[in-house]
Motif scaffolding. Structure first.
Motif, PDB file in Angstrom:
ATOM      1  N   ARG A  62      43.305  38.889  48.101  1.00 31.92           N
ATOM      2  CA  ARG A  62      43.017  37.466  48.288  1.00 31.92           C
ATOM      3  C   ARG A  62      42.742  37.213  49.760  1.00 31.92           C
ATOM      4  NH1 ARG A  62      47.274  33.725  45.528  1.00 31.92           N
ATOM      5  NH2 ARG A  62      45.809  32.278  46.443  1.00 31.92           N
ATOM      6  N   LEU A  87      34.487  43.730  51.413  1.00 32.56           N
ATOM      7  CA  LEU A  87      34.947  42.409  50.991  1.00 32.56           C
ATOM      8  C   LEU A  87      34.447  41.300  51.906  1.00 32.56           C
ATOM      9  CD1 LEU A  87      38.615  43.340  50.081  1.00 32.56           C
ATOM     10  CD2 LEU A  87      36.674  43.060  48.537  1.00 32.56           C
ATOM     11  N   CYS A  96      42.222  50.351  52.519  1.00 36.87           N
ATOM     12  CA  CYS A  96      42.258  49.380  51.432  1.00 36.87           C
ATOM     13  C   CYS A  96      43.140  48.204  51.832  1.00 36.87           C
ATOM     14  CB  CYS A  96      42.791  50.041  50.164  1.00 36.87           C
ATOM     15  SG  CYS A  96      42.882  48.925  48.758  1.00 36.87           S
ATOM     16  N   ARG A 148      37.774  50.323  44.763  1.00 37.57           N
ATOM     17  CA  ARG A 148      37.063  49.661  43.678  1.00 37.57           C
ATOM     18  C   ARG A 148      38.030  49.101  42.630  1.00 37.57           C
ATOM     19  NH1 ARG A 148      32.027  49.550  43.128  1.00 37.57           N
ATOM     20  NH2 ARG A 148      31.670  51.276  44.541  1.00 37.57           N
ATOM     21  N   GLU A 149      39.105  49.809  42.332  1.00 37.82           N
ATOM     22  CA  GLU A 149      40.049  49.336  41.310  1.00 37.82           C
ATOM     23  C   GLU A 149      41.060  48.332  41.854  1.00 37.82           C
ATOM     24  OE1 GLU A 149      41.524  53.277  42.915  1.00 37.82           O
ATOM     25  OE2 GLU A 149      39.675  52.657  41.983  1.00 37.82           O
ATOM     26  N   HIS A 150      41.081  48.100  43.174  1.00 36.27           N
ATOM     27  CA  HIS A 150      42.025  47.146  43.773  1.00 36.27           C
ATOM     28  C   HIS A 150      41.374  45.830  44.184  1.00 36.27           C
ATOM     29  CE1 HIS A 150      44.726  50.735  45.118  1.00 36.27           C
ATOM     30  NE2 HIS A 150      44.769  50.521  43.809  1.00 36.27           N
ATOM     31  N   VAL A 151      40.104  45.678  43.988  1.00 36.94           N
ATOM     32  CA  VAL A 151      39.393  44.478  44.465  1.00 36.94           C
ATOM     33  C   VAL A 151      39.987  43.206  43.874  1.00 36.94           C
ATOM     34  CG1 VAL A 151      37.178  43.284  44.407  1.00 36.94           C
ATOM     35  CG2 VAL A 151      37.258  45.695  44.942  1.00 36.94           C
ATOM     36  N   HIS A 152      40.367  43.239  42.625  1.00 36.33           N
ATOM     37  CA  HIS A 152      40.885  42.029  41.978  1.00 36.33           C
ATOM     38  C   HIS A 152      42.246  41.603  42.531  1.00 36.33           C
ATOM     39  CE1 HIS A 152      42.903  45.241  39.764  1.00 36.33           C
ATOM     40  NE2 HIS A 152      43.813  44.343  39.426  1.00 36.33           N
ATOM     41  N   ARG A 153      42.952  42.486  43.256  1.00 39.90           N
ATOM     42  CA  ARG A 153      44.271  42.159  43.808  1.00 39.90           C
ATOM     43  C   ARG A 153      44.204  41.548  45.201  1.00 39.90           C
ATOM     44  NH1 ARG A 153      47.869  47.428  42.804  1.00 39.90           N
ATOM     45  NH2 ARG A 153      47.284  47.610  44.988  1.00 39.90           N
ATOM     46  N   ALA A 203      44.381  46.000  49.794  1.00 40.46           N
ATOM     47  CA  ALA A 203      45.395  45.763  48.767  1.00 40.46           C
ATOM     48  C   ALA A 203      46.571  46.723  48.887  1.00 40.46           C
ATOM     49  CB  ALA A 203      44.772  45.861  47.385  1.00 40.46           C
TER      50      ALA A 203
END
Length: 76
Positions: free
Chosen positions: A48, A24, A8, A41-46, A10
């Motif tokens: 950049r 990504l 991951c 899946r739950e860390h995608v928004h973090r 993130a």
């Protein structure tokens, strides 16, 4: 059977469930084929993207446009 490990971006942890790995982007390598970047899946928004290339391009464009001998100034 060889299992692919996903890490991951993130949290830098191992993604244990393959269904939880979200692709990504692909990072090009200097001396090889590069690698794919994944996140939970739950860390995608973090996550950049690295903005270094965008900042460098912006600095080059500003320098060219503000230089006294810029070609666009000759047409004024």
């Amino acid at each position: 059977m060889k299992r692919t490990l996903y890490f991951c971006r993130a949290c830098e942890g191992v993604i244990t469930e393959e269904a939880d790995a979200v692709f990504l982007w692909h990072e090009a390598g200097n001396s090889g084929p590069g690698r794919d970047v994944y996140a939970h899946r739950e860390h995608v928004h973090r996550v950049r993207e690295d903005e270094t290339a965008i900042r460098l391009l912006a600095r080059i464009l500003v320098k060219r446009l503000t230089s006294p001998d810029a070609t666009w100034r000759r047409n004024l």
